[in-house]
Design a protein around this motif. Sequence first.
Motif, PDB file in Angstrom:
ATOM      1  N   LEU A 167       0.855  -1.184   0.000  1.00  0.00           N
ATOM      2  CA  LEU A 167       0.000   0.000   0.000  1.00  0.00           C
ATOM      3  C   LEU A 167       0.892   1.234   0.000  1.00  0.00           C
ATOM      4  O   LEU A 167       1.761   1.381   0.855  1.00  0.00           O
ATOM      5  CB  LEU A 167      -0.900   0.011   1.244  1.00  0.00           C
ATOM      6  CG  LEU A 167      -1.800   1.235   1.417  1.00  0.00           C
ATOM      7  CD1 LEU A 167      -2.873   1.280   0.344  1.00  0.00           C
ATOM      8  CD2 LEU A 167      -2.439   1.238   2.804  1.00  0.00           C
ATOM      9  N   CYS A 169       1.187   5.611  -1.723  1.00  0.00           N
ATOM     10  CA  CYS A 169       0.442   6.776  -2.198  1.00  0.00           C
ATOM     11  C   CYS A 169       1.117   7.340  -3.430  1.00  0.00           C
ATOM     12  O   CYS A 169       2.343   7.357  -3.533  1.00  0.00           O
ATOM     13  CB  CYS A 169       0.378   7.864  -1.129  1.00  0.00           C
ATOM     14  SG  CYS A 169      -0.494   7.378   0.368  1.00  0.00           S
ATOM     15  N   LEU A 174      -4.549   6.240  -3.038  1.00  0.00           N
ATOM     16  CA  LEU A 174      -3.908   5.103  -2.390  1.00  0.00           C
ATOM     17  C   LEU A 174      -3.734   4.027  -3.449  1.00  0.00           C
ATOM     18  O   LEU A 174      -4.661   3.745  -4.217  1.00  0.00           O
ATOM     19  CB  LEU A 174      -4.782   4.564  -1.259  1.00  0.00           C
ATOM     20  CG  LEU A 174      -4.980   5.462  -0.041  1.00  0.00           C
ATOM     21  CD1 LEU A 174      -5.906   4.767   0.958  1.00  0.00           C
ATOM     22  CD2 LEU A 174      -3.660   5.800   0.619  1.00  0.00           C
ATOM     23  N   ARG A 175      -2.549   3.424  -3.485  1.00  0.00           N
ATOM     24  CA  ARG A 175      -2.257   2.438  -4.506  1.00  0.00           C
ATOM     25  C   ARG A 175      -2.150   1.054  -3.876  1.00  0.00           C
ATOM     26  O   ARG A 175      -1.391   0.845  -2.933  1.00  0.00           O
ATOM     27  CB  ARG A 175      -0.961   2.795  -5.218  1.00  0.00           C
ATOM     28  CG  ARG A 175      -0.952   4.214  -5.730  1.00  0.00           C
ATOM     29  CD  ARG A 175       0.328   4.549  -6.432  1.00  0.00           C
ATOM     30  NE  ARG A 175       0.460   3.759  -7.639  1.00  0.00           N
ATOM     31  CZ  ARG A 175       1.572   3.747  -8.362  1.00  0.00           C
ATOM     32  NH1 ARG A 175       2.624   4.426  -7.992  1.00  0.00           N
ATOM     33  NH2 ARG A 175       1.633   3.028  -9.463  1.00  0.00           N
ATOM     34  N   LEU A 176      -2.932   0.109  -4.399  1.00  0.00           N
ATOM     35  CA  LEU A 176      -2.967  -1.251  -3.899  1.00  0.00           C
ATOM     36  C   LEU A 176      -2.269  -2.161  -4.915  1.00  0.00           C
ATOM     37  O   LEU A 176      -2.668  -2.214  -6.083  1.00  0.00           O
ATOM     38  CB  LEU A 176      -4.411  -1.710  -3.691  1.00  0.00           C
ATOM     39  CG  LEU A 176      -5.177  -1.158  -2.481  1.00  0.00           C
ATOM     40  CD1 LEU A 176      -5.377   0.347  -2.567  1.00  0.00           C
ATOM     41  CD2 LEU A 176      -6.534  -1.851  -2.352  1.00  0.00           C
ATOM     42  N   VAL A 191      -5.043  -0.534   4.983  1.00  0.00           N
ATOM     43  CA  VAL A 191      -5.850   0.135   3.968  1.00  0.00           C
ATOM     44  C   VAL A 191      -6.942   0.973   4.613  1.00  0.00           C
ATOM     45  O   VAL A 191      -7.175   2.134   4.232  1.00  0.00           O
ATOM     46  CB  VAL A 191      -6.469  -0.892   2.993  1.00  0.00           C
ATOM     47  CG1 VAL A 191      -7.418  -0.195   2.025  1.00  0.00           C
ATOM     48  CG2 VAL A 191      -5.385  -1.621   2.220  1.00  0.00           C
ATOM     49  N   THR A 195      -7.293   4.957   4.366  1.00  0.00           N
ATOM     50  CA  THR A 195      -8.509   5.512   3.774  1.00  0.00           C
ATOM     51  C   THR A 195      -9.142   6.533   4.705  1.00  0.00           C
ATOM     52  O   THR A 195      -9.580   7.604   4.274  1.00  0.00           O
ATOM     53  CB  THR A 195      -9.513   4.389   3.465  1.00  0.00           C
ATOM     54  OG1 THR A 195      -8.919   3.466   2.543  1.00  0.00           O
ATOM     55  CG2 THR A 195     -10.792   4.948   2.869  1.00  0.00           C
ATOM     56  N   TRP A 205      -8.729   5.093  -4.730  1.00  0.00           N
ATOM     57  CA  TRP A 205      -7.841   3.933  -4.709  1.00  0.00           C
ATOM     58  C   TRP A 205      -7.468   3.583  -6.136  1.00  0.00           C
ATOM     59  O   TRP A 205      -8.323   3.468  -7.007  1.00  0.00           O
ATOM     60  CB  TRP A 205      -8.524   2.709  -4.089  1.00  0.00           C
ATOM     61  CG  TRP A 205      -8.867   2.845  -2.641  1.00  0.00           C
ATOM     62  CD1 TRP A 205      -8.426   3.768  -1.755  1.00  0.00           C
ATOM     63  CD2 TRP A 205      -9.769   2.002  -1.918  1.00  0.00           C
ATOM     64  NE1 TRP A 205      -8.986   3.558  -0.526  1.00  0.00           N
ATOM     65  CE2 TRP A 205      -9.811   2.493  -0.583  1.00  0.00           C
ATOM     66  CE3 TRP A 205     -10.538   0.902  -2.254  1.00  0.00           C
ATOM     67  CZ2 TRP A 205     -10.601   1.896   0.395  1.00  0.00           C
ATOM     68  CZ3 TRP A 205     -11.325   0.307  -1.283  1.00  0.00           C
ATOM     69  CH2 TRP A 205     -11.349   0.797   0.034  1.00  0.00           C
ATOM     70  N   VAL A 233     -12.727   3.996  -7.166  1.00  0.00           N
ATOM     71  CA  VAL A 233     -11.773   2.918  -7.434  1.00  0.00           C
ATOM     72  C   VAL A 233     -11.410   2.997  -8.903  1.00  0.00           C
ATOM     73  O   VAL A 233     -12.274   2.878  -9.770  1.00  0.00           O
ATOM     74  CB  VAL A 233     -12.385   1.539  -7.112  1.00  0.00           C
ATOM     75  CG1 VAL A 233     -11.407   0.429  -7.470  1.00  0.00           C
ATOM     76  CG2 VAL A 233     -12.761   1.452  -5.641  1.00  0.00           C
TER      77      VAL A 233
END
Length: 269
Positions: A167, A169, A174-176, A191, A195, A205, A233
């Motif tokens: 995880l 940024c 936010l990057r998964l 997460v 968030t 995300w 998303v």
Amino acid sequence: MTVAEAADRGQHGWVVLDSELAHEEVVGDFVLDGLEQGDCVLLAGMGARDENVRRRLQRAGVELSASPDRGPATLRAVPPDPAALVASVDSALDDGFPGVRFSGAITEPGTSPFEPIVDELARTRPLTVLCPYLRSLLGPGQETALDHLHDDRVHAPAAYDDDAFRLSCRGEALRLTGELDGSNTEALRAVLAATAGQDGDSRVWDVSGLHFLDVSAADALVAAAGPPPGLTVRGATPLLGRLVTAVAADSPDAEVRVRTAPHTEGPVA
């Protein structure tokens, strides 16, 4: 300095990475930024990592196939031989590219043998270099020595990284990256905490690097979306987008907007 800034400046940069997922994310950013600016990108020593980068580019809608209509290939694998790099860079420039990007994977301890070659090339050609070093392969004091060998250092911090899920940024998002399932409770907590810390009007995300998401994890993530302004998303595969949309439909209080990637199905369960 960020990856995008390193690409814009066209210099000889480096980065310390804590995991293979960090490599996928950071080198993927470097490649994508270069292709978006019209450069030819050369990669050395990637092995199986090459597929991760290509999947990332495909999800971003990047067409890599060379043909008479599209011109020369924009992403090229080069031999893991520093002596061969000069010819590869000059060949790309001869094909009409305004600049060249070079990166790859450094899998042996110590300083990469490419360093003196790319340093000279970066001074004499329009070449941008990112040297990705895994922290686990660096010896005592080597980070200081590498700082002196490079123009700039790229910083790639993560809010969470257990080498199965990462995880981080980038800008507002936010990057998964990697795999997220309901059994990885520490990752889910990370997460949800990140968030909750996002601004109320910019909860975004980026899931373009997510390889796997199960239903229980999707349920927890949708629950974090909350009421308006909710959550956007982006970068979802069509399959992942359908999963998140279906879960959100059972949570009327959560507002979720799904923006799917242009290509590629992805595994969900």
